[in-house]
Every structure is written in C-alpha cells, then in structure tokens.
Write a protein that holds these residues in place. Sequence first.
Motif, PDB file in Angstrom:
ATOM      1  N   MET A   1       0.828  -1.206   0.000  1.00 29.94           N
ATOM      2  CA  MET A   1       0.000   0.000   0.000  1.00 29.94           C
ATOM      3  C   MET A   1       0.868   1.265   0.000  1.00 29.94           C
ATOM      4  N   VAL A   2       0.319   2.334  -0.556  1.00 35.91           N
ATOM      5  CA  VAL A   2       1.068   3.584  -0.658  1.00 35.91           C
ATOM      6  C   VAL A   2       1.122   4.244   0.708  1.00 35.91           C
ATOM      7  N   ASP A   3       2.214   4.885   0.985  1.00 34.57           N
ATOM      8  CA  ASP A   3       2.335   5.584   2.254  1.00 34.57           C
ATOM      9  C   ASP A   3       1.420   6.809   2.250  1.00 34.57           C
ATOM     10  N   LYS A   4       1.004   7.224   3.431  1.00 41.09           N
ATOM     11  CA  LYS A   4       0.069   8.350   3.529  1.00 41.09           C
ATOM     12  C   LYS A   4       0.672   9.628   2.949  1.00 41.09           C
ATOM     13  N   ALA A   5       1.947   9.837   3.256  1.00 42.58           N
ATOM     14  CA  ALA A   5       2.598  11.074   2.819  1.00 42.58           C
ATOM     15  C   ALA A   5       2.615  11.172   1.291  1.00 42.58           C
ATOM     16  N   THR A   6       3.001  10.077   0.643  1.00 42.02           N
ATOM     17  CA  THR A   6       3.066  10.119  -0.817  1.00 42.02           C
ATOM     18  C   THR A   6       1.672  10.255  -1.407  1.00 42.02           C
ATOM     19  N   GLU A   7       0.719   9.664  -0.701  1.00 46.29           N
ATOM     20  CA  GLU A   7      -0.658   9.736  -1.176  1.00 46.29           C
ATOM     21  C   GLU A   7      -1.110  11.188  -1.249  1.00 46.29           C
ATOM     22  N   ILE A   8      -0.911  11.892  -0.132  1.00 47.50           N
ATOM     23  CA  ILE A   8      -1.304  13.300  -0.068  1.00 47.50           C
ATOM     24  C   ILE A   8      -0.561  14.091  -1.147  1.00 47.50           C
ATOM     25  N   LYS A   9       0.758  13.767  -1.297  1.00 49.43           N
ATOM     26  CA  LYS A   9       1.568  14.501  -2.260  1.00 49.43           C
ATOM     27  C   LYS A   9       0.989  14.347  -3.676  1.00 49.43           C
ATOM     28  N   SER A  10       0.584  13.146  -3.979  1.00 46.07           N
ATOM     29  CA  SER A  10       0.083  12.912  -5.334  1.00 46.07           C
ATOM     30  C   SER A  10      -1.167  13.743  -5.600  1.00 46.07           C
ATOM     31  N   VAL A  11      -1.914  14.010  -4.514  1.00 48.34           N
ATOM     32  CA  VAL A  11      -3.087  14.861  -4.679  1.00 48.34           C
ATOM     33  C   VAL A  11      -2.642  16.294  -4.916  1.00 48.34           C
ATOM     34  N   LYS A  12      -1.621  16.679  -4.159  1.00 49.19           N
ATOM     35  CA  LYS A  12      -1.140  18.048  -4.220  1.00 49.19           C
ATOM     36  C   LYS A  12      -0.608  18.376  -5.630  1.00 49.19           C
ATOM     37  N   VAL A  13       0.129  17.437  -6.194  1.00 50.08           N
ATOM     38  CA  VAL A  13       0.730  17.651  -7.495  1.00 50.08           C
ATOM     39  C   VAL A  13      -0.336  17.885  -8.561  1.00 50.08           C
ATOM     40  N   ASP A  14      -1.433  17.214  -8.388  1.00 45.61           N
ATOM     41  CA  ASP A  14      -2.499  17.336  -9.376  1.00 45.61           C
ATOM     42  C   ASP A  14      -2.979  18.772  -9.577  1.00 45.61           C
ATOM     43  N   GLY A  15      -2.857  19.572  -8.503  1.00 45.66           N
ATOM     44  CA  GLY A  15      -3.323  20.950  -8.610  1.00 45.66           C
ATOM     45  C   GLY A  15      -4.834  20.993  -8.579  1.00 45.66           C
ATOM     46  N   THR A  16      -5.453  21.149  -9.717  1.00 46.15           N
ATOM     47  CA  THR A  16      -6.903  21.120  -9.743  1.00 46.15           C
ATOM     48  C   THR A  16      -7.355  19.696  -9.413  1.00 46.15           C
ATOM     49  N   PRO A  17      -8.369  19.584  -8.531  1.00 46.13           N
ATOM     50  CA  PRO A  17      -8.764  18.258  -8.110  1.00 46.13           C
ATOM     51  C   PRO A  17      -9.235  17.400  -9.287  1.00 46.13           C
ATOM     52  N   LEU A 106      -6.243  19.374   7.874  1.00 53.48           N
ATOM     53  CA  LEU A 106      -6.946  20.491   7.239  1.00 53.48           C
ATOM     54  C   LEU A 106      -6.056  21.241   6.259  1.00 53.48           C
ATOM     55  N   LEU A 107      -4.722  21.154   6.479  1.00 49.10           N
ATOM     56  CA  LEU A 107      -3.798  21.843   5.578  1.00 49.10           C
ATOM     57  C   LEU A 107      -3.722  21.150   4.222  1.00 49.10           C
ATOM     58  N   ALA A 108      -4.051  19.876   4.192  1.00 50.40           N
ATOM     59  CA  ALA A 108      -3.971  19.140   2.937  1.00 50.40           C
ATOM     60  C   ALA A 108      -4.904  19.776   1.912  1.00 50.40           C
ATOM     61  N   PRO A 109      -4.421  19.961   0.676  1.00 46.51           N
ATOM     62  CA  PRO A 109      -5.228  20.653  -0.336  1.00 46.51           C
ATOM     63  C   PRO A 109      -6.292  19.747  -0.933  1.00 46.51           C
ATOM     64  N   VAL A 110      -7.133  19.202  -0.072  1.00 43.69           N
ATOM     65  CA  VAL A 110      -8.223  18.362  -0.575  1.00 43.69           C
ATOM     66  C   VAL A 110      -9.529  18.898  -0.019  1.00 43.69           C
ATOM     67  N   ASP A 111     -10.607  18.478  -0.622  1.00 43.64           N
ATOM     68  CA  ASP A 111     -11.924  18.888  -0.155  1.00 43.64           C
ATOM     69  C   ASP A 111     -12.094  18.433   1.302  1.00 43.64           C
ATOM     70  N   ARG A 112     -12.658  19.328   2.142  1.00 46.95           N
ATOM     71  CA  ARG A 112     -12.831  18.993   3.557  1.00 46.95           C
ATOM     72  C   ARG A 112     -13.715  17.762   3.740  1.00 46.95           C
ATOM     73  N   SER A 113     -14.659  17.594   2.837  1.00 42.94           N
ATOM     74  CA  SER A 113     -15.578  16.465   3.001  1.00 42.94           C
ATOM     75  C   SER A 113     -14.839  15.138   2.830  1.00 42.94           C
ATOM     76  N   ALA A 114     -13.671  15.161   2.165  1.00 44.53           N
ATOM     77  CA  ALA A 114     -12.878  13.934   2.051  1.00 44.53           C
ATOM     78  C   ALA A 114     -12.441  13.474   3.437  1.00 44.53           C
ATOM     79  N   ILE A 115     -12.114  14.442   4.298  1.00 46.02           N
ATOM     80  CA  ILE A 115     -11.724  14.094   5.671  1.00 46.02           C
ATOM     81  C   ILE A 115     -12.911  13.468   6.395  1.00 46.02           C
ATOM     82  N   TYR A 116     -14.084  14.092   6.190  1.00 48.67           N
ATOM     83  CA  TYR A 116     -15.285  13.555   6.835  1.00 48.67           C
ATOM     84  C   TYR A 116     -15.543  12.125   6.398  1.00 48.67           C
ATOM     85  N   PHE A 117     -15.543  11.886   5.076  1.00 51.31           N
ATOM     86  CA  PHE A 117     -15.862  10.537   4.602  1.00 51.31           C
ATOM     87  C   PHE A 117     -14.782   9.531   5.021  1.00 51.31           C
ATOM     88  N   GLY A 118     -13.528   9.983   5.031  1.00 51.72           N
ATOM     89  CA  GLY A 118     -12.461   9.100   5.494  1.00 51.72           C
ATOM     90  C   GLY A 118     -12.685   8.683   6.934  1.00 51.72           C
TER      91      GLY A 118
END
Lengths: 242, 232
Positions: A1-17, A106-118
């Motif tokens: 499985m992918v590490d959490k840090a790299t996971e978040i990074k891959s989202v960040k790189v995408d820029g627009t969700p 919360l600093l992660a550049p993802v939709d807040r609802s992603a945290i809720y659903f997670g």
Amino acid sequence: MVDKATEIKSVKVDGTPARGSFIQAVAAVVWKDLRAEFRSRELFSAMLVFSLLIILIFNFALELDVKTRRSVTAGVLWATFAFAGTLGLNRSMAIEKDRGCMDGLLLAPVDRSAIYFGKVISNLIFMLIVEVIVLPVYSALYAINLFQPGLILVILLGSIGYVSVGTLLSAMSVQTRTRDILLPILLFPVAIPVLLAAVKASNGFLTGAEWAEILLPLNLLIAYDVIFIAVAFMVFDHVVEE
Amino acid sequence: MQPKPVALKVLDLASIILLAISTYLALVFAPTERVMGDVQRVFYFHIGTAWTALLGFILAAVFSVIYLIRKDLKWDRFQVAAIEVSLVFFLITIVLGSIWARPAWNTWWTWDPRLTTAAITELIYAAYFMLRQGIDDPDKRASFGAIYALLGGLSAPLTFFAIRLFRTIHPVVIGGTNPEADGGFSMTADMRLAFFFALFAFTVIFIDLFWNRLRLGDLQDNVEQLKLKVSM
C-alpha cells in the motif's frame, strides 16, 4: 500500500482536483487511521472489551433466560453497539485534536468532506469489526443464530447511519470544553430514529416476521442514512473551519 | 441602555390581556366535556403551547440554514431566542398533557409516538444548550448551534415515524381518526371558539417572549463588548 505522505503529495501535485483525487484523499485518511490503530490497538481492544462487558451486564440485569432472549436480543445488541460506538467515535476525533493532527489534515489541499468521509469509513470499519466479533460470541453464549443475511444488512445500515451522524457530532464535541462527555448527550437523541428502526428490523428478522413488517423500518433506516450523510457532507466545512 | 420599544410594551400588555381572556374562555366559557369532565379544559392550553413550540422549532431550523449561509450572528440570536422560548412552551405542553393523561388514560405517561417524540425533542434542545455552553468563540458557538439545531429538526420527525412502528393511543382531535385512540372527542362551537382563541393568544405570547428574548440577546452582546473595551 502507498504511504500516507506520498498519497497526499500525489493529490497536491495534481493541482486542480482530478476525478480520482477525492477518492484517493478519502482512502488516505482511512488508511492513516487503520494503520495508527493497527500499531497501537488501543481503541479496538477497548471497544471490544467494553461491548463484552455490556453484554455481561445485560445478562444479569435482564436475566436473559430462553423466554426473554427471544424478545430482547435485538435491543441488547443495539444498545451494545451504540455504547461501544460512542467510545470509538470519541477516541477517533480526540486523537486528531490532542496531537494537532487535525490541523495537519486540514492543511492538505483536498476537499474537507474527504476528511469527513475518510473518518466515517474508518469509524465504520472499527464498529463493524467489533460487531463481527460480538455476534458469534452472543450466538455461542445464548444459542441463537445471529448470522442471517437480513440481520447483517440491518446491522450494516444501522451502523452507517449511527457513524455518519456520530462522526460529525464528535468533530464538534472535541472542540468544546466538556469534550468526551458531551458526545453521547448530543448523539443519542438525534440517533434515536436509527436505533429504533434498527431494533425493530433486527427483531423482525430474528423472529421471522413477515416481509411487509420488516420493510417499513428498513426503509426508514435507508432514508435516515441518506438524509444525514447528505446533511453532514454539506455542513462539515463549518465544523472544522478555524 | 436603549429603552424598551413602545411596540414591545404594547405587545407585553396585549399578551397579558389575551392570556387572561383565554384562561377565562378555557376554564369558564367553554362547556364541560361530557365524558372526561373538567380535566378536558387542559386541552386548550395544551394545543396552544404545543403549536407555538413547534412553530418555534421549525423557525429555529430555518434560522440555522440562514445562519450557515449568511454567517451573520443576528440569525444566531434569532435561533437561540426561538429555541429557548419553545423549550419552555413544549415543557408546559408535556406537563399539561400528563395532567390530562392521568384521568383519561389512567397513567401519567405512556410511550406513545407523540409523547416520546416530545420528550426526545426536549432532550435534543437541552443538549443544544449544553453544546453552546461549552464553546467560548461566538462564531463557532453559532455554527455548531446551527448545525445541531438543523440535525435535531431533521431527526425529530423521523423519531416520530420510528416510534409509530410500535403503536399509538394519542387522540387526534383535529382531522383524522384513529380507532385505537383513547380520549378523543368532537368540539362544540363554544369549544372551538375557546380553542382558536387559545391558539391566537399563545401565538401572540410567543411573539412577545421571542421579541423580549431577542432584545435580551442584543443587550448581552452589548455587555460583552463593553467588558472587552474595559479590559483593554
């Protein structure tokens, strides 16, 4: 499985969700929680021992002989799940708050609802694991077969409703002065429809009631799940904003 | 301190007069019910307070939505005022209902959908105030309060349906008949007058209390701000 840090990074790189990034973000939160729990096993063991103790108390409080058992099994199960669930919900948000993890999330550049659903999914997984262990124990102790597909469906639907509201409310209660003691007070009155419908539907399956009688509470469970997940999804932003 | 608006003073006076007239209509003017006797007179205030309490809870849910969209603390004060007044009115409804139920149903309390939903609604809004007490930041308090009031407003009707899966004996006097209901009756013209007057009177009393509570909220805010100024 992918590490959490790299996971978040891959989202960040995408820029627009991107389309997949929301699901990726949810999965990252779930994976983080599961991994933390797998290492400490604090929450899970507490929930499990607690629920077995509740069953023990019910055994003597209600004198669960063969006759009573038929009518109260559904009630005992759901009271156990509700109490154990509160323990888990409190803990899952408290660890985020205590060590400042919530701010990181919360600093992660993802939709807040992603945290809720997670959070909902990881809480649901903990609750389901406890239920999966409690069911055979209860079955063995009281010689009732609880492994019926209908009952499993009700437990799944009921747990989804309970956890979806519980996660939202625990995110609120950890930010108050009274913290842990507030969650059950906030959660139980609001979760009464889901608990009542779940008890009624479970009882229906256990006593072999007619389908028409079970369908009504089942529909209510589904309606509750849909309504409250939708509302929680819409208001979660307001709960975590600083 | 700004003086009390004249309109509010007039409304205060009107409320007192209306309550007096409504009491007279309910206790003296309306005919005694044939089967239940005098205890049925509780009915006028029971429905009057219940109606206004429900109105307040619905208004509170609407204010919640407006607050969450606008983020203006004014709507938070509206919400608190509505819920606080409704909480007291609903408690009166439950107590009056209980007084009536003792002779009519031969019990103070029964786990009927309406009664249970009423009790749980009271608990929801009691929890609402406990939640608010635990938060110092006014914006956060308002947000959390609005969210919880919204959740409560949504779950109360579902609670009603959930308990109806079990059964009911509560009579439905206005529209609808339940063959299992116990203690129902049909109203005469005089009863109807007392009934609608009570509805009207309690609506006015509700508006009056709501307004006073709103004014209190504004004054509380002023005091907070003055305290901040002094401490700085």
